[in-house]
Scaffold this active site. Structure first.
Site, PDB file in Angstrom:
ATOM      1  N   SER A   1       3.798  15.557  10.750  1.00 57.59           N
ATOM      2  CA  SER A   1       5.122  15.137  11.212  1.00 57.59           C
ATOM      3  C   SER A   1       5.724  14.138  10.238  1.00 57.59           C
ATOM      4  O   SER A   1       6.191  14.532   9.194  1.00 57.59           O
ATOM      5  CB  SER A   1       5.131  14.602  12.643  1.00 57.59           C
ATOM      6  OG  SER A   1       6.481  14.508  13.070  1.00 57.59           O
TER       7      SER A   1
ATOM      8  N   HIS B   1      11.110   0.522   8.773  1.00 52.46           N
ATOM      9  CA  HIS B   1      12.350  -0.223   8.575  1.00 52.46           C
ATOM     10  C   HIS B   1      11.957  -1.690   8.553  1.00 52.46           C
ATOM     11  O   HIS B   1      11.269  -2.153   9.472  1.00 52.46           O
ATOM     12  CB  HIS B   1      13.346   0.030   9.718  1.00 52.46           C
ATOM     13  CG  HIS B   1      13.650   1.467   9.927  1.00 52.46           C
ATOM     14  ND1 HIS B   1      14.544   2.168   9.144  1.00 52.46           N
ATOM     15  CD2 HIS B   1      13.158   2.359  10.816  1.00 52.46           C
ATOM     16  CE1 HIS B   1      14.599   3.421   9.555  1.00 52.46           C
ATOM     17  NE2 HIS B   1      13.760   3.565  10.562  1.00 52.46           N
TER      18      HIS B   1
ATOM     19  N   CYS C   1       1.456  15.456  15.277  1.00 48.52           N
ATOM     20  CA  CYS C   1       1.459  16.541  16.261  1.00 48.52           C
ATOM     21  C   CYS C   1       0.064  16.800  16.818  1.00 48.52           C
ATOM     22  O   CYS C   1      -0.086  17.609  17.730  1.00 48.52           O
ATOM     23  CB  CYS C   1       2.051  17.807  15.657  1.00 48.52           C
ATOM     24  SG  CYS C   1       1.168  18.394  14.211  1.00 48.52           S
TER      25      CYS C   1
END
Length: 107
Positions: free
Chosen positions: A50, A55, A70
């Site tokens: 995935s 951030h 996943c």
């Protein structure tokens, strides 16, 4: 550490450690966007499992990371690694188990 939160080199090292130690399979090199001035960094890498994203907010002494897989994976020592690499003193980890949908149940 605000300086670590503004460092692409530090975040590259963090991504490399997560990918290697959790045995993930990146589809490309991580990409990073550095915001101007004293802003932070956004980083992203697609994985065959995935994605891994971050951030950073150096002005608040904070970072958010998202590892979405996943398949179930072994736990990674987030508090220890983030203390080591980013100078984190307060790490909050939230694990959301993915409910698997049985074959044939998707429409």
């Amino acid at each position: 550490d605000p300086d670590a939160l503004r460092s692409v080199a530090v975040l590259e090292q963090l991504f490399a450690r997560v990918i290697a130690e959790v045995q993930l399979k990146p589809l490309h090199d991580p990409a990073f966007h550095v915001f101007p001035g004293h802003g932070g960094i956004t980083g992203f890498v697609m994985l065959s499992e995935s994605h891994l994203a971050c951030h950073t907010f150096p002005e608040h002494g904070a970072a958010t990371l998202n590892l979405y897989c996943c398949r179930p994976r072994a736990a990674w020592p987030w508090p220890e690694r983030l203390a080591e690499l980013l100078g984190a003193s307060d790490v909050r980890v939230r694990v959301i188990e993915r409910d698997l949908v049985p074959a044939g149940m998707l429409s």
